[in-house]
Design a protein around this motif. Structure first.
Motif, mmCIF file in Angstrom:
data_model
loop_
_atom_site.group_PDB
_atom_site.id
_atom_site.type_symbol
_atom_site.label_atom_id
_atom_site.label_comp_id
_atom_site.label_asym_id
_atom_site.label_seq_id
_atom_site.Cartn_x
_atom_site.Cartn_y
_atom_site.Cartn_z
ATOM 1 N N TYR A 93 86.060 -17.448 4.979
ATOM 2 C CA TYR A 93 87.500 -17.739 5.030
ATOM 3 C C TYR A 93 87.737 -19.173 5.496
ATOM 4 C CZ TYR A 93 89.756 -13.103 4.526
ATOM 5 O OH TYR A 93 90.245 -11.922 4.063
ATOM 6 N N ASN A 94 87.079 -19.569 6.576
ATOM 7 C CA ASN A 94 87.302 -20.893 7.154
ATOM 8 C C ASN A 94 86.834 -22.013 6.232
ATOM 9 O OD1 ASN A 94 88.439 -19.792 9.472
ATOM 10 N ND2 ASN A 94 86.493 -19.720 10.555
ATOM 11 N N ILE A 95 85.656 -21.860 5.654
ATOM 12 C CA ILE A 95 85.130 -22.918 4.779
ATOM 13 C C ILE A 95 85.993 -23.069 3.541
ATOM 14 C CG2 ILE A 95 83.208 -23.563 3.262
ATOM 15 C CD1 ILE A 95 81.322 -22.360 5.434
ATOM 16 N N LEU A 96 86.258 -21.966 2.850
ATOM 17 C CA LEU A 96 87.053 -22.062 1.630
ATOM 18 C C LEU A 96 88.497 -22.457 1.932
ATOM 19 C CD1 LEU A 96 85.657 -19.140 -0.561
ATOM 20 C CD2 LEU A 96 84.882 -21.508 -0.377
ATOM 21 N N GLY A 97 88.995 -22.019 3.083
ATOM 22 C CA GLY A 97 90.349 -22.389 3.488
ATOM 23 C C GLY A 97 90.532 -23.889 3.651
ATOM 24 N N LYS A 98 89.484 -24.587 4.062
ATOM 25 C CA LYS A 98 89.552 -26.053 4.181
ATOM 26 C C LYS A 98 89.857 -26.720 2.845
ATOM 27 C CE LYS A 98 85.730 -27.531 5.953
ATOM 28 N NZ LYS A 98 84.535 -27.974 6.700
ATOM 29 N N TYR A 99 89.542 -26.029 1.758
ATOM 30 C CA TYR A 99 89.761 -26.561 0.411
ATOM 31 C C TYR A 99 90.973 -25.912 -0.261
ATOM 32 C CZ TYR A 99 85.172 -28.479 1.248
ATOM 33 O OH TYR A 99 84.118 -29.166 1.802
ATOM 34 N N GLY A 100 91.795 -25.227 0.527
ATOM 35 C CA GLY A 100 92.998 -24.597 0.004
ATOM 36 C C GLY A 100 92.738 -23.342 -0.817
ATOM 37 N N ILE A 142 92.180 -18.848 -5.444
ATOM 38 C CA ILE A 142 91.731 -17.649 -4.753
ATOM 39 C C ILE A 142 90.356 -17.248 -5.277
ATOM 40 C CG2 ILE A 142 92.850 -16.046 -6.351
ATOM 41 C CD1 ILE A 142 93.435 -14.263 -3.850
ATOM 42 N N VAL A 143 89.525 -16.724 -4.390
ATOM 43 C CA VAL A 143 88.226 -16.179 -4.779
ATOM 44 C C VAL A 143 88.198 -14.720 -4.339
ATOM 45 C CG1 VAL A 143 85.716 -16.275 -4.441
ATOM 46 C CG2 VAL A 143 87.025 -18.391 -4.643
ATOM 47 N N GLU A 144 87.869 -13.851 -5.279
ATOM 48 C CA GLU A 144 87.755 -12.421 -5.020
ATOM 49 C C GLU A 144 86.310 -12.102 -4.614
ATOM 50 O OE1 GLU A 144 90.197 -10.051 -5.414
ATOM 51 O OE2 GLU A 144 91.715 -11.479 -6.093
ATOM 52 N N PHE A 145 86.155 -11.348 -3.549
ATOM 53 C CA PHE A 145 84.851 -10.875 -3.088
ATOM 54 C C PHE A 145 84.891 -9.350 -3.174
ATOM 55 C CE2 PHE A 145 85.304 -15.032 -1.273
ATOM 56 C CZ PHE A 145 84.025 -15.567 -1.247
ATOM 57 N N LYS A 146 84.270 -8.807 -4.194
ATOM 58 C CA LYS A 146 84.331 -7.371 -4.455
ATOM 59 C C LYS A 146 82.971 -6.733 -4.232
ATOM 60 C CE LYS A 146 88.070 -7.602 -7.767
ATOM 61 N NZ LYS A 146 89.012 -6.824 -6.995
ATOM 62 N N HIS A 147 82.993 -5.434 -4.000
ATOM 63 C CA HIS A 147 81.737 -4.691 -3.964
ATOM 64 C C HIS A 147 81.217 -4.595 -5.390
ATOM 65 C CE1 HIS A 147 81.926 -3.579 0.217
ATOM 66 N NE2 HIS A 147 83.169 -3.183 0.068
ATOM 67 N N GLY A 148 79.912 -4.674 -5.535
ATOM 68 C CA GLY A 148 79.316 -4.585 -6.860
ATOM 69 C C GLY A 148 78.005 -3.831 -6.805
ATOM 70 N N GLU A 149 77.513 -3.510 -7.974
ATOM 71 C CA GLU A 149 76.231 -2.818 -8.092
ATOM 72 C C GLU A 149 75.258 -3.742 -8.803
ATOM 73 O OE1 GLU A 149 76.847 1.020 -9.829
ATOM 74 O OE2 GLU A 149 78.103 1.666 -8.142
ATOM 75 N N PHE A 150 74.255 -4.173 -8.064
ATOM 76 C CA PHE A 150 73.269 -5.123 -8.567
ATOM 77 C C PHE A 150 71.893 -4.486 -8.424
ATOM 78 C CE2 PHE A 150 76.903 -7.405 -6.852
ATOM 79 C CZ PHE A 150 77.265 -8.215 -7.915
#
Length: 173
Positions: free
Chosen positions: A87-94, A37-45
């Motif tokens: 979602y689609n790209i990473l989903g191809k790699y499980g 799983i990869v988390e995509f969170k809001h951040g402050e940069f």
């Protein structure tokens, strides 16, 4: 931007400087070791000098850039298109994706930001138009370096390292 000339010098308000460095080759990408799983969170940069090299921070920088660039009513379709594409790209790699869906706090303020995010548009467009580049960015030896033009940490770091093995997207402003 406030401009002023003093003692024959041109001065401007300073701001953040970021370098998004994407490894040119898939040298350290092992598809057998991708996370589940990869988390995509809001951040402050913003202005602080930091070097982000882990998957969470790189994913969050990309997601925040997409949100900042495409959250307005006119461009919201692009935001959703890019999220679906990830979602689609990473989903191809499980790989499952978990995106922060809340964009505003309880007071109605945006959650997260990239200082002058419009400067990330070329980076976002490049990564979202190349599966290989997205994978190299998230899972390779890529990094995001943040800082500002008020101190020397960012420029010293950039000058003391060899970036020839990277595609570097510079966001100044």
């Amino acid at each position: 931007m406030k401009r002023q000339i003093r003692n024959n010098c041109f001065e401007t308000n300073s701001s953040s400087t970021h370098a998004i460095c994407i490894a040119k080759k898939n040298s350290n990408i092992d598809k057998n070791n991708f996370p589940s799983i990869v988390e995509f969170k809001h951040g402050e940069f913003g202005w602080e000098f930091k070097v982000y090299e882990n998957i969470l921070n790189k994913a969050s920088y990309l997601y925040q850039a997409i949100c900042d660039l495409y959250s307005c009513q006119k461009n919201n379709k692009n935001k959703q298109k890019y999220i679906n594409q990830i979602y689609n790209i990473l989903g191809k790699y499980g790989i499952d994706c978990n995106f922060d869906t809340k964009d505003y706090d309880e007071d109605g303020f945006d959650i997260g930001y990239i200082d002058h995010a419009f400067g990330t548009k070329i980076f976002v467009e490049s990564v979202m138009h190349s599966e290989k580049q997205l994978l190299r960015y998230l899972f390779g030896e890529s990094k995001v370096i943040t800082g500002n033009d008020n101190d020397d940490e960012f420029s010293d770091y950039m000058e003391s390292h060899n970036f020839s093995k990277y595609d570097v997207y510079y966001k100044g402003n």
